[in-house]
Design a protein around this motif. Structure first.
Motif, short mmCIF file in Angstrom:
data_model
loop_
_atom_site.label_atom_id
_atom_site.label_comp_id
_atom_site.label_asym_id
_atom_site.label_seq_id
_atom_site.Cartn_x
_atom_site.Cartn_y
_atom_site.Cartn_z
N LEU A 168 28.32 43.92 40.37
CA LEU A 168 29.81 43.32 39.85
C LEU A 168 30.68 44.53 39.97
CD1 LEU A 168 28.87 41.13 36.97
CD2 LEU A 168 29.19 40.38 39.35
N PHE A 169 31.68 44.44 40.33
CA PHE A 169 32.72 45.61 40.36
C PHE A 169 34.22 45.29 40.27
CE2 PHE A 169 34.49 45.34 44.88
CZ PHE A 169 33.56 44.34 45.21
N GLU A 170 34.58 44.06 40.56
CA GLU A 170 36.20 43.67 40.33
C GLU A 170 36.73 43.64 39.04
OE1 GLU A 170 38.21 43.66 42.84
OE2 GLU A 170 37.27 43.16 44.69
N GLU A 171 37.70 43.73 38.97
CA GLU A 171 38.29 43.85 37.50
C GLU A 171 38.20 42.20 36.95
OE1 GLU A 171 42.99 44.10 38.64
OE2 GLU A 171 41.70 45.17 39.73
N THR A 172 38.58 41.27 37.49
CA THR A 172 38.18 39.95 37.06
C THR A 172 37.02 39.19 37.58
OG1 THR A 172 39.68 38.73 38.47
CG2 THR A 172 40.74 39.83 36.93
N ILE A 173 36.60 38.40 37.00
CA ILE A 173 35.68 37.36 37.53
C ILE A 173 35.98 36.60 38.78
CG2 ILE A 173 34.34 35.25 36.60
CD1 ILE A 173 34.20 36.48 33.73
N TYR A 174 37.09 36.23 38.69
CA TYR A 174 37.86 35.37 39.91
C TYR A 174 37.86 36.25 40.92
CZ TYR A 174 40.56 32.79 42.80
OH TYR A 174 41.18 32.07 43.85
N LYS A 175 38.12 37.61 40.85
CA LYS A 175 38.11 38.26 42.24
C LYS A 175 36.77 38.80 42.53
CE LYS A 175 42.36 40.89 41.52
NZ LYS A 175 42.94 42.21 41.15
N ASP A 176 35.80 38.73 41.67
CA ASP A 176 34.36 39.22 41.97
C ASP A 176 33.94 38.09 42.90
OD1 ASP A 176 32.04 40.71 41.78
OD2 ASP A 176 32.96 41.68 40.16
N ILE A 177 34.15 36.93 42.12
CA ILE A 177 33.40 35.82 43.05
C ILE A 177 34.22 35.58 44.39
CG2 ILE A 177 32.94 33.38 43.00
CD1 ILE A 177 32.63 33.70 39.88
N ALA A 178 35.57 35.77 44.35
CA ALA A 178 36.28 35.54 45.52
C ALA A 178 36.01 36.67 46.65
CB ALA A 178 37.67 35.58 45.31
N PHE A 179 35.34 37.61 46.41
CA PHE A 179 35.15 38.73 47.31
C PHE A 179 34.32 38.26 48.50
CE2 PHE A 179 33.05 42.45 49.13
CZ PHE A 179 33.74 43.22 49.15
N GLY A 180 33.30 37.79 48.68
CA GLY A 180 32.48 37.21 49.82
C GLY A 180 33.32 36.19 50.62
N PRO A 181 33.97 35.18 49.98
CA PRO A 181 34.79 34.26 50.67
C PRO A 181 36.02 34.86 51.26
CG PRO A 181 34.20 33.17 48.72
CD PRO A 181 33.61 34.64 48.63
N GLU A 238 41.25 27.58 50.02
CA GLU A 238 39.64 27.32 50.01
C GLU A 238 39.06 28.33 49.10
OE1 GLU A 238 38.02 25.23 51.47
OE2 GLU A 238 36.11 25.96 51.65
N ILE A 239 39.54 29.38 49.09
CA ILE A 239 38.97 30.83 48.23
C ILE A 239 38.92 30.02 46.45
CG2 ILE A 239 39.19 32.90 47.27
CD1 ILE A 239 40.17 33.68 49.98
N HIS A 240 39.90 29.71 46.20
CA HIS A 240 40.38 29.13 44.87
C HIS A 240 39.30 28.19 44.64
CE1 HIS A 240 42.15 26.78 41.86
NE2 HIS A 240 42.56 27.78 41.20
N ASN A 241 39.14 27.07 45.53
CA ASN A 241 38.38 25.79 45.44
C ASN A 241 36.69 26.49 45.31
OD1 ASN A 241 40.31 24.24 45.58
ND2 ASN A 241 40.07 23.67 47.75
N ARG A 242 36.49 27.50 46.14
CA ARG A 242 35.05 27.86 46.33
C ARG A 242 34.88 28.72 44.77
NH1 ARG A 242 32.47 29.63 51.96
NH2 ARG A 242 33.21 27.73 53.20
#
Ligand code: ADP
Length: 273
Positions: A96-109, A118-122
């Motif tokens: 994990l490396f991003e400053e928020t959980i959202y950004k971390d999970i959004a990284f791949g999409p 679509e990123i938000h939904n995923r």
């Protein structure tokens, strides 16, 4: 069939004094929608095998065909492979490396070039799938979370890629028993809700017994056993001969019975003697 492995071999440090054959002629077919447990002692080759499944490692020889595409060729499209086969590493929270959980999970999409909606939904969907509250947690730092929660964020990041095959390498390593049960419960739920093929790597028969339909047993780089869960633990003698013996099997069977499965009496007698 979603995956086929033909005569797969891998040698670490080939042609040096430290040469080590980690995969020894593996042949395997996996159908779409299977939930598979890959077990074996530390050093049996499990991690080496799963790192081949998304192109992270290249075989010394042999082929891996995923969804009709040979991923071992020189011109294989790694980006496409990694989207199809999501690999959750051991201790994935270390990545994990991003400053928020959202950004971390959004990284791949985001890397897939998807639009923001679509990123938000995923992100939302994958957080829900692993039991993380989207509104409460999306703007928090992943580093404030507990160990088990961090691990869920890391798993959500892989699920957000919508892989056809999800490979989890020891997803419960280092967690306490309740954290372990929670993660396994989330994985079970994920399997039930999504049309996905799962390969769960574990050195614990107990963990896999709770979940999977089919078990692969690795031993010294070989795929030693491959069968339905019931069938594998009927072969108690073989398991014992490779050191996955009685104490583990007894525990394993207890779990099996708790799930309401009938177990043949002769097997029970052997293992509870
Ligand atoms: P498992 O995941 O079942 O614990 P591994 O795939 O990690 O097994 O290891 C299989 C074998 O390959 C072991 O003998 C291990 O020592 C060896 N091995 C793993 N990684 C390396 C490496 N980077 N260099 C050399 N040998 C390795």
């Amino acid at each position: 069939m979603i995956m086929k492995i033909n005569n797969l071999n891998y040698i670490y440090n080939a042609n040096t004094p430290f040469e080590k054959k980690a995969l020894d002629n593996i042949n395997l077919e996996i159908n779409e929608g299977e939930f598979i447990g890959l077990i074996g002692h530390t050093g049996s080759g499990k991690s080496t095998l799963v790192q081949h499944l998304n192109g992270l490692m290249k075989p010394t020889s042999g082929d891996i065909i995923i969804d009709g595409v040979n991923i071992t060729t020189k011109d294989a499209n790694l980006k496409e492979i990694r989207q199809k086969v999501g690999l959750v590493f051991q201790y994935p929270e270390h990545q994990l490396f991003e400053e928020t959980i959202y950004k971390d999970i959004a990284f791949g999409p985001r890397n897939l070039g998807l639009n923001e909606e679509e990123i938000h939904n995923r992100v939302k969907e994958s957080m829900e799938l692993v039991g993380l509250d989207f509104d409460e947690l999306k703007d928090r730092s992943p580093f404030e979370l507990s160990g088990g929660q961090k691990r869920r964020v890391a798993i959500a990041g892989v699920i957000a890629m919508k892989p056809k095959i999800l490979v989890l390498d020891e997803p419960t390593a280092g967690l306490d028993p309740s954290g372990r049960d929670e993660i396994l419960g989330e994985i079970q739920k994920l399997y039930e809700q999504e049309s996905i093929t799962i390969i769960l790597v574990s050195h614990s028969m107990e963990d896999v017994a709770k979940l999977v339909d089919r078990i692969l047993v690795m031993h010294r780089g070989k795929l030693e056993m491959d069968g339905k869960t019931r069938e594998i633990f009927r072969r108690a003698d073989e398991l014992e001969s490779i050191g996955l013996g009685v104490p583990q099997i007894t525990k394993f069977m207890k779990v099996f019975r708790e799930k309401g499965n009938d177990v043949k009496d002769d097997v029970l007698t052997v293992n509870e003697a």
